[in-house]
Design a protein around this motif. Sequence first.
Motif, PDB file in Angstrom:
ATOM      1  N   THR A  73       0.836  -1.200   0.000  1.00 53.81           N
ATOM      2  CA  THR A  73       0.000   0.000   0.000  1.00 53.81           C
ATOM      3  C   THR A  73       0.873   1.253   0.000  1.00 53.81           C
ATOM      4  OG1 THR A  73      -1.772  -1.135   1.193  1.00 53.81           O
ATOM      5  CG2 THR A  73      -1.786   1.272   1.236  1.00 53.81           C
ATOM      6  N   ILE A  74       0.652   2.104  -0.971  1.00 55.60           N
ATOM      7  CA  ILE A  74       1.394   3.364  -1.094  1.00 55.60           C
ATOM      8  C   ILE A  74       0.499   4.497  -0.609  1.00 55.60           C
ATOM      9  CG2 ILE A  74       2.587   4.925  -2.673  1.00 55.60           C
ATOM     10  CD1 ILE A  74       3.006   2.503  -4.516  1.00 55.60           C
ATOM     11  N   ASN A  75       0.927   5.167   0.427  1.00 56.62           N
ATOM     12  CA  ASN A  75       0.170   6.250   1.038  1.00 56.62           C
ATOM     13  C   ASN A  75       0.428   7.541   0.263  1.00 56.62           C
ATOM     14  OD1 ASN A  75      -0.965   8.225   2.653  1.00 56.62           O
ATOM     15  ND2 ASN A  75      -0.240   7.343   4.569  1.00 56.62           N
ATOM     16  N   ARG A  76      -0.581   7.998  -0.482  1.00 56.95           N
ATOM     17  CA  ARG A  76      -0.456   9.215  -1.280  1.00 56.95           C
ATOM     18  C   ARG A  76      -1.179  10.397  -0.624  1.00 56.95           C
ATOM     19  NH1 ARG A  76       3.754   8.132  -4.569  1.00 56.95           N
ATOM     20  NH2 ARG A  76       3.306   6.545  -6.168  1.00 56.95           N
ATOM     21  N   LEU A  98      -5.006   0.484   9.165  1.00 62.97           N
ATOM     22  CA  LEU A  98      -5.738   1.731   9.412  1.00 62.97           C
ATOM     23  C   LEU A  98      -4.872   2.869   9.926  1.00 62.97           C
ATOM     24  CD1 LEU A  98      -9.176   0.985  11.147  1.00 62.97           C
ATOM     25  CD2 LEU A  98      -8.747   1.746   8.808  1.00 62.97           C
ATOM     26  N   GLU A  99      -3.889   2.553  10.755  1.00 64.83           N
ATOM     27  CA  GLU A  99      -3.244   3.577  11.564  1.00 64.83           C
ATOM     28  C   GLU A  99      -2.572   4.671  10.748  1.00 64.83           C
ATOM     29  OE1 GLU A  99      -0.469   1.680  14.108  1.00 64.83           O
ATOM     30  OE2 GLU A  99       0.499   0.509  12.519  1.00 64.83           O
ATOM     31  N   ASP A 100      -2.133   4.361   9.531  1.00 70.14           N
ATOM     32  CA  ASP A 100      -1.480   5.384   8.708  1.00 70.14           C
ATOM     33  C   ASP A 100      -2.484   6.344   8.062  1.00 70.14           C
ATOM     34  OD1 ASP A 100       0.953   4.286   9.305  1.00 70.14           O
ATOM     35  OD2 ASP A 100       1.078   3.080   7.472  1.00 70.14           O
ATOM     36  N   PHE A 101      -3.757   5.970   8.064  1.00 68.94           N
ATOM     37  CA  PHE A 101      -4.769   6.768   7.364  1.00 68.94           C
ATOM     38  C   PHE A 101      -5.815   7.361   8.311  1.00 68.94           C
ATOM     39  CE2 PHE A 101      -3.081   3.653   4.415  1.00 68.94           C
ATOM     40  CZ  PHE A 101      -2.758   4.434   3.319  1.00 68.94           C
ATOM     41  N   LEU A 102      -5.755   6.992   9.571  1.00 72.88           N
ATOM     42  CA  LEU A 102      -6.681   7.525  10.566  1.00 72.88           C
ATOM     43  C   LEU A 102      -5.884   7.958  11.795  1.00 72.88           C
ATOM     44  CD1 LEU A 102      -9.515   8.144  11.607  1.00 72.88           C
ATOM     45  CD2 LEU A 102      -9.737   5.729  12.268  1.00 72.88           C
ATOM     46  N   PRO A 103      -5.297   9.159  11.747  1.00 76.12           N
ATOM     47  CA  PRO A 103      -4.530   9.627  12.903  1.00 76.12           C
ATOM     48  C   PRO A 103      -5.435   9.860  14.109  1.00 76.12           C
ATOM     49  CG  PRO A 103      -4.765  11.370  11.263  1.00 76.12           C
ATOM     50  CD  PRO A 103      -5.304  10.121  10.635  1.00 76.12           C
ATOM     51  N   GLU A 104      -4.852   9.799  15.275  1.00 77.46           N
ATOM     52  CA  GLU A 104      -5.609   9.971  16.518  1.00 77.46           C
ATOM     53  C   GLU A 104      -6.355  11.302  16.533  1.00 77.46           C
ATOM     54  OE1 GLU A 104      -7.309   8.965  19.929  1.00 77.46           O
ATOM     55  OE2 GLU A 104      -5.809   7.638  19.027  1.00 77.46           O
ATOM     56  N   ARG A 105      -5.762  12.333  15.965  1.00 74.86           N
ATOM     57  CA  ARG A 105      -6.397  13.653  15.977  1.00 74.86           C
ATOM     58  C   ARG A 105      -7.632  13.710  15.086  1.00 74.86           C
ATOM     59  NH1 ARG A 105      -5.299  16.352  11.364  1.00 74.86           N
ATOM     60  NH2 ARG A 105      -3.552  15.655  10.062  1.00 74.86           N
ATOM     61  N   ILE A 149      -3.453   4.867  -2.189  1.00 69.27           N
ATOM     62  CA  ILE A 149      -4.594   5.432  -1.488  1.00 69.27           C
ATOM     63  C   ILE A 149      -4.366   6.934  -1.330  1.00 69.27           C
ATOM     64  CG2 ILE A 149      -5.897   5.472   0.676  1.00 69.27           C
ATOM     65  CD1 ILE A 149      -5.411   2.524   0.952  1.00 69.27           C
ATOM     66  N   PHE A 150      -5.370   7.711  -1.758  1.00 68.56           N
ATOM     67  CA  PHE A 150      -5.245   9.163  -1.776  1.00 68.56           C
ATOM     68  C   PHE A 150      -6.145   9.840  -0.736  1.00 68.56           C
ATOM     69  CE2 PHE A 150      -3.838   7.738  -5.891  1.00 68.56           C
ATOM     70  CZ  PHE A 150      -2.794   8.588  -6.224  1.00 68.56           C
ATOM     71  N   HIS A 151      -7.005   9.090  -0.048  1.00 70.67           N
ATOM     72  CA  HIS A 151      -7.916   9.712   0.910  1.00 70.67           C
ATOM     73  C   HIS A 151      -7.643   9.222   2.325  1.00 70.67           C
ATOM     74  CE1 HIS A 151      -9.992   5.995  -0.374  1.00 70.67           C
ATOM     75  NE2 HIS A 151     -10.537   5.978   0.836  1.00 70.67           N
ATOM     76  N   ARG A 152      -8.038  10.027   3.277  1.00 70.55           N
ATOM     77  CA  ARG A 152      -7.894   9.704   4.688  1.00 70.55           C
ATOM     78  C   ARG A 152      -9.257   9.436   5.308  1.00 70.55           C
ATOM     79  NH1 ARG A 152      -3.568  14.112   7.165  1.00 70.55           N
ATOM     80  NH2 ARG A 152      -1.662  13.194   6.274  1.00 70.55           N
ATOM     81  N   LEU A 153      -9.226   9.118   6.597  1.00 72.01           N
ATOM     82  CA  LEU A 153     -10.459   8.831   7.331  1.00 72.01           C
ATOM     83  C   LEU A 153     -10.598   9.753   8.530  1.00 72.01           C
ATOM     84  CD1 LEU A 153     -10.354   4.912   7.455  1.00 72.01           C
ATOM     85  CD2 LEU A 153     -11.468   6.352   5.743  1.00 72.01           C
TER      86      LEU A 153
END
Length: 622
Positions: A73-76, A98-105, A149-153
């Motif tokens: 998975t490439i985080n864009r 999940l953790e790379d795309f849904l930060p605690e903040r 993946i280009f979007h976050r959560l």
Amino acid sequence: MLVDNIIVVAERRLLFPEHIVRMVRCTARELSTTILYSDKLAELRKPKEAANFFTGLDNADANDWVQDLRNRTINRTTDDSVIICILDTGVNRGHPLLEDFLPERNMDSVNPEWGNADTDRHGHGTPMAGTSLYGDLTDILQDASNIEIFHRLESIKLIHPNNPHQPELYGAVTEEAIARATILNPVNKRILTMAVTATDGRDKGKPSSWSSSIDKIAFGEAGTTNDKSLFCISSGNTDINHVSEYPQKNIEESIHDPAQAFNALTIGSITHKTVIDQAQFRGATPLVQAGGMSPSNSTSLSWENNWALKPELVLEGGNYGIHNDGIIDPDSLRLLSIGKNFRTEPLHSFGDTSGATALASRYAAMLTSQYPMLWPETIKGLLVHSADWNSEMLANRNIEELNNPEQRDLLRTYGYGMPDFQKAVRSANNSLTLIAQESLSPFVLDGSTVKTNEMHLHSLPWPTEVLTALFDSEVTLTATLCYFIEPNPGNKQYSKSYYYQSHGLRFKMIDSGESIEHFRERVNREARMEDQGGTYSGESWIIGNKVRDKGSTHKDIWKGTAADLATRNTVAIFPVNGWWRTRKKLLRYNNSVRYSLILSIDSSNNDIDLYNPVLNQIDILI
């Protein structure tokens, strides 16, 4: 049966004109010494695993699959990436996927005492997050290629199973949840996603305080500002407990509150999952054939005809099986997502209208990421525009063979079908898509009377010479109009939808050989006649305005010769009644509204270039 007590050959088979397909289970050595020497063998393919393969793995093996996907998975994402905001039971963000795309903040709760973790018994917000990010993991885990993946959560905890909200507060709680998300990331574009609905559909399409809040959120503070949002909502599940209940119970089960909201993109469910492990459930068969309505799908078949066509789209929601005349729900007939208890269950089955909604949200986020200048109305419109019905939905007929009542039932069961993301995101040379994002002032105060105001005429840059050269070759024109309405939930009459909607918009196409002056006069006349059911047959739409013109998303299809289409080069957008006009004292008659008009033409002739001739006529902004 058994072959030499070595190779297990499945009893069921697929028959094609020149081939027979069977599932065979054996070792590589057994395969090399037997089947490979047969002159009857056409080819071998590795079968795809279903979700139960992964949910049946021990923890170490499952984590190996998870880690492999994480490595591919490439985080864009960037600080201004599109966000899918999940309004649900909370999310356990520590999962490696999940953790790379849904930060605690990016996590919050409408009740700080609840915390932000997923407190659903089996996990709901967490698999929603996984599916919104990756899609169905069943296929992705088996693919060795990299994914971008280009979007976050975001996760805003909306409900807690041990602390339910009062029903009349659902709308207010939803508004608060979205306000909290906006504070977390005030400038990001976001797709709002909610698979939380009431337990029934008692409203039967009529607005509720909750659905009105959804419409209000999507519409924003004013008609033409950029504070709008695309809101994806599940249609709500039908509970099928006995074989005999399907599909009649789905027909009777009304879409659940608040999914009747005009502005929402309401998602129902179909299924293509039919594989059942015969070793575990010998003799079991799928309840639904591939491409049919998922057992979880709810419909708007019981609604009065004034109300919006819901769902707009259907996506994979899983299937049930029939075993010994009873219902079974094996993992192989469900989607695969990530587990709430990820340390002991990294992979977890998921589905129903919740899973379908997560899939739709992912499409919406991917489309928004690729085309950030498109409005939420346009993203919704493009997904609807790309959708189509399969042969199972159409009962092996063509859409033009259905009469109006049958078309209405189709749309109130499956919406406009299953979206095709690749079709939504790009155009081939033998097809052409045009998008207009415009603003219009529907009403004006004339003396003491509020009257209909603007009409827009869109001159279409059809490649006339190309179409004329095709002459009697068949081409297809698809038109989708999408806009958001401002709700007015205070009026209890609701005998007509215009007591609730601020305005309506409609589209008309010029007839072959019709002058612009006559077309303008005809559109004005038909707009006045709308409430009396006036219509004009010369445009030859397959669905027609009597069926399509409900809610705030309208789609239709025209088929004819290329030479005929070449002369139909103007489309009108015009307003119809709404409370902005009838409730003069509320002073909305000067407001403007936005709309998106999407038009595409397709030819079955792959040698014809419809795309490039248009580039010579217009400046392409997208």
